[in-house]
Write a protein that holds these residues in place. Structure first.
Motif, PDB file in Angstrom:
ATOM      1  N   VAL A 150       0.921  -0.771  -0.018  1.00  0.00           N
ATOM      2  CA  VAL A 150      -0.035   0.295   0.200  1.00  0.00           C
ATOM      3  C   VAL A 150       1.379   1.170   0.275  1.00  0.00           C
ATOM      4  CG1 VAL A 150      -1.968   1.668   1.812  1.00  0.00           C
ATOM      5  CG2 VAL A 150      -1.814  -1.334   1.271  1.00  0.00           C
ATOM      6  N   GLY A 151       0.762   2.189  -0.888  1.00  0.00           N
ATOM      7  CA  GLY A 151       1.192   3.494  -1.010  1.00  0.00           C
ATOM      8  C   GLY A 151       1.245   4.240  -0.089  1.00  0.00           C
ATOM      9  N   ALA A 152       0.081   4.464  -0.100  1.00  0.00           N
ATOM     10  CA  ALA A 152      -0.440   5.564   0.967  1.00  0.00           C
ATOM     11  C   ALA A 152       0.248   5.325   1.991  1.00  0.00           C
ATOM     12  CB  ALA A 152      -2.309   5.865   1.260  1.00  0.00           C
ATOM     13  N   ASN A 153       0.964   6.737   2.995  1.00  0.00           N
ATOM     14  CA  ASN A 153       0.981   6.119   3.986  1.00  0.00           C
ATOM     15  C   ASN A 153       0.571   5.958   5.521  1.00  0.00           C
ATOM     16  OD1 ASN A 153       0.279   8.467   4.175  1.00  0.00           O
ATOM     17  ND2 ASN A 153       1.751  10.012   4.295  1.00  0.00           N
ATOM     18  N   TYR A 154      -1.012   6.678   4.917  1.00  0.00           N
ATOM     19  CA  TYR A 154      -1.854   6.045   5.789  1.00  0.00           C
ATOM     20  C   TYR A 154      -2.394   4.587   6.312  1.00  0.00           C
ATOM     21  CZ  TYR A 154      -5.107   7.784   2.598  1.00  0.00           C
ATOM     22  OH  TYR A 154      -5.980   7.684   1.501  1.00  0.00           O
TER      23      TYR A 154
END
Length: 144
Positions: A104-108
């Motif tokens: 998952v690239g989204a930091n959250y």
């Protein structure tokens, strides 16, 4: 004493051919398995703006896979995705066997995965949802 071996070269050539075919079958099954998990993770992920879902990617040893794609990109999201892709590549580079990493690239993303009350564990559920299918696919590819 002289021992003469006949057919050894042919046997070695056949073993090399089998090894190549097995490696190719494993790579194909690994790519397919990674993409199945990615697809399920995207279906399982909660959607607000679509960035989390779009940031899910697959990397495969030897090339292949997908890249994060953000409907509403921000520099923070793009930089986070690049960082996660680099980490995935490190895992793949260390592997000596066909390997797929779904990330998952989204930091959250990790916070949603671990803490979201109803939609958490979207990656873990994706792996469980595809476990039997992946196992059958490996067996099928190796029988051919």
């Amino acid at each position: 004493m002289i021992v003469k071996f006949t057919g050894v070269q042919k046997a070695i050539a056949n073993l090399v051919k089998i090894d190549t075919l097995v490696e190719k079958a494993l790579k194909i099954a690994t790519i397919q398995g990674g993409l199945w998990v990615e697809g399920s993770a995207k279906r399982n992920a909660p959607v607000d703006l679509g960035n989390l879902k779009g940031s899910i990617f697959t990397r495969v040893k030897g090339g292949g896979g997908t890249k994060p794609s953000f409907p509403n990109p921000t520099p923070e999201l793009i930089n986070g995705a690049k960082s996660m892709e680099k980490e995935a590549q490190k895992v793949i580079n260390k592997s000596r066997i066909p390997t797929a990493v779904v990330g998952v690239g989204a930091n959250y993303g990790i916070f949603v995965e671990e803490l979201h009350p109803s939609k958490g564990k979207f990656l873990a559920r994706a792996l469980k949802q595809n476990k039997d299918k992946i196992e059958k696919n490996y067996k099928s590819k190796l029988k051919k």
